[in-house]
Design a protein around this motif. Structure first.
Motif, PDB file in Angstrom:
ATOM      1  N   HIS A  31       0.661  -1.085  -0.429  1.00 42.65           N
ATOM      2  CA  HIS A  31      -0.018   0.120   0.465  1.00 42.65           C
ATOM      3  C   HIS A  31       0.995   1.338   0.494  1.00 42.65           C
ATOM      4  O   HIS A  31       1.750   1.076   0.459  1.00 42.65           O
ATOM      5  CB  HIS A  31      -0.967   0.420   1.157  1.00 42.65           C
ATOM      6  CG  HIS A  31      -1.977  -0.715   0.841  1.00 42.65           C
ATOM      7  ND1 HIS A  31      -2.924  -0.899   0.954  1.00 42.65           N
ATOM      8  CD2 HIS A  31      -2.214  -2.491   1.639  1.00 42.65           C
ATOM      9  CE1 HIS A  31      -3.809  -1.616   0.285  1.00 42.65           C
ATOM     10  NE2 HIS A  31      -3.206  -2.189   1.066  1.00 42.65           N
ATOM     11  N   ALA A  32       0.305   3.106  -0.723  1.00 44.91           N
ATOM     12  CA  ALA A  32       0.971   3.968  -0.364  1.00 44.91           C
ATOM     13  C   ALA A  32       0.937   4.707   0.805  1.00 44.91           C
ATOM     14  O   ALA A  32       0.291   3.776   1.882  1.00 44.91           O
ATOM     15  CB  ALA A  32       0.441   4.412  -1.581  1.00 44.91           C
ATOM     16  N   TYR A  33       1.410   5.775   0.822  1.00 41.03           N
ATOM     17  CA  TYR A  33       1.512   6.197   2.056  1.00 41.03           C
ATOM     18  C   TYR A  33       2.020   5.888   3.521  1.00 41.03           C
ATOM     19  O   TYR A  33       1.265   5.809   4.571  1.00 41.03           O
ATOM     20  CB  TYR A  33      -0.144   6.395   2.290  1.00 41.03           C
ATOM     21  CG  TYR A  33      -1.033   7.229   1.156  1.00 41.03           C
ATOM     22  CD1 TYR A  33      -0.424   8.581   0.327  1.00 41.03           C
ATOM     23  CD2 TYR A  33      -1.733   6.438   0.113  1.00 41.03           C
ATOM     24  CE1 TYR A  33      -1.260   9.201  -1.448  1.00 41.03           C
ATOM     25  CE2 TYR A  33      -2.849   7.074  -1.025  1.00 41.03           C
ATOM     26  CZ  TYR A  33      -1.724   8.037  -1.256  1.00 41.03           C
ATOM     27  OH  TYR A  33      -2.452   8.420  -2.582  1.00 41.03           O
ATOM     28  N   LYS A  34       2.293   4.588   3.431  1.00 45.71           N
ATOM     29  CA  LYS A  34       3.113   4.412   4.640  1.00 45.71           C
ATOM     30  C   LYS A  34       4.805   4.699   4.826  1.00 45.71           C
ATOM     31  O   LYS A  34       5.848   4.000   5.540  1.00 45.71           O
ATOM     32  CB  LYS A  34       3.326   2.541   4.226  1.00 45.71           C
ATOM     33  CG  LYS A  34       3.187   2.216   5.662  1.00 45.71           C
ATOM     34  CD  LYS A  34       2.413   1.825   6.914  1.00 45.71           C
ATOM     35  CE  LYS A  34       3.006   2.337   8.022  1.00 45.71           C
ATOM     36  NZ  LYS A  34       3.379   0.109   8.103  1.00 45.71           N
ATOM     37  N   SER A  35       4.811   5.554   3.936  1.00 43.92           N
ATOM     38  CA  SER A  35       6.718   5.663   3.904  1.00 43.92           C
ATOM     39  C   SER A  35       7.200   7.355   5.628  1.00 43.92           C
ATOM     40  O   SER A  35       8.016   6.562   5.667  1.00 43.92           O
ATOM     41  CB  SER A  35       7.248   5.692   2.887  1.00 43.92           C
ATOM     42  OG  SER A  35       6.823   7.095   1.851  1.00 43.92           O
ATOM     43  N   LYS A  90      -2.006   2.938   9.549  1.00 43.13           N
ATOM     44  CA  LYS A  90      -0.561   2.783   9.554  1.00 43.13           C
ATOM     45  C   LYS A  90      -1.367   0.943   9.962  1.00 43.13           C
ATOM     46  O   LYS A  90      -0.444   0.327   8.802  1.00 43.13           O
ATOM     47  CB  LYS A  90       0.228   3.264  10.494  1.00 43.13           C
ATOM     48  CG  LYS A  90      -0.020   4.393  10.019  1.00 43.13           C
ATOM     49  CD  LYS A  90       1.241   5.530  11.564  1.00 43.13           C
ATOM     50  CE  LYS A  90       0.189   5.233  12.707  1.00 43.13           C
ATOM     51  NZ  LYS A  90       1.482   5.806  13.898  1.00 43.13           N
ATOM     52  N   ARG A  91      -1.500   0.901  10.200  1.00 39.39           N
ATOM     53  CA  ARG A  91      -1.789  -0.906  10.504  1.00 39.39           C
ATOM     54  C   ARG A  91      -2.614  -1.272   8.942  1.00 39.39           C
ATOM     55  O   ARG A  91      -2.140  -2.729   8.696  1.00 39.39           O
ATOM     56  CB  ARG A  91      -2.726  -1.530  11.703  1.00 39.39           C
ATOM     57  CG  ARG A  91      -2.386  -3.113  12.133  1.00 39.39           C
ATOM     58  CD  ARG A  91      -2.927  -2.858  13.070  1.00 39.39           C
ATOM     59  NE  ARG A  91      -4.734  -2.483  13.232  1.00 39.39           N
ATOM     60  CZ  ARG A  91      -5.083  -1.504  14.220  1.00 39.39           C
ATOM     61  NH1 ARG A  91      -4.543  -1.287  15.249  1.00 39.39           N
ATOM     62  NH2 ARG A  91      -6.646  -1.501  14.517  1.00 39.39           N
ATOM     63  N   THR A 140      -0.369  -6.814   2.236  1.00 38.66           N
ATOM     64  CA  THR A 140      -0.289  -6.695   1.331  1.00 38.66           C
ATOM     65  C   THR A 140      -1.495  -6.724   0.690  1.00 38.66           C
ATOM     66  O   THR A 140      -2.158  -7.346   1.001  1.00 38.66           O
ATOM     67  CB  THR A 140       1.054  -7.699   0.836  1.00 38.66           C
ATOM     68  OG1 THR A 140       0.523  -8.789   1.080  1.00 38.66           O
ATOM     69  CG2 THR A 140       2.521  -7.291   1.324  1.00 38.66           C
ATOM     70  N   GLY A 141      -1.564  -6.263  -0.738  1.00 39.25           N
ATOM     71  CA  GLY A 141      -2.441  -6.737  -1.875  1.00 39.25           C
ATOM     72  C   GLY A 141      -2.246  -7.004  -2.919  1.00 39.25           C
ATOM     73  O   GLY A 141      -1.218  -7.370  -2.873  1.00 39.25           O
ATOM     74  N   LEU A 142      -3.201  -7.258  -3.988  1.00 42.92           N
ATOM     75  CA  LEU A 142      -3.017  -7.079  -5.205  1.00 42.92           C
ATOM     76  C   LEU A 142      -3.095  -5.893  -5.882  1.00 42.92           C
ATOM     77  O   LEU A 142      -4.088  -6.077  -5.772  1.00 42.92           O
ATOM     78  CB  LEU A 142      -3.828  -8.884  -5.777  1.00 42.92           C
ATOM     79  CG  LEU A 142      -3.347  -9.874  -4.781  1.00 42.92           C
ATOM     80  CD1 LEU A 142      -5.007 -10.879  -5.404  1.00 42.92           C
ATOM     81  CD2 LEU A 142      -2.336 -10.614  -4.855  1.00 42.92           C
TER      82      LEU A 142
END
Length: 49
Positions: A11-15, A26-27, A32-34
């Motif tokens: 996922h984006a937006y976790k950096s 955040k959790r 992960t996704g597909l």
């Protein structure tokens, strides 16, 4: 890649800028996704698979 040929993604937006995001947000971004089937061909081309 999965065994069936699907492509896993994160996922984006976790950096960065994580202080304003809730713990729950955040959790959920950790998992992960597909890649969607509509984008599969483009992603494979970019990854040279």
């Amino acid at each position: 890649m999965t065994g069936t040929g699907k492509i896993k993604r994160k996922h984006a937006y976790k950096s960065h800028i994580l202080t304003k995001k809730t713990t729950k947000q955040k959790r959920n971004l950790t998992h992960t996704g597909l890649v969607s089937t509509a984008d599969m061909d483009r992603v494979k081309l970019m990854l040279q698979i």
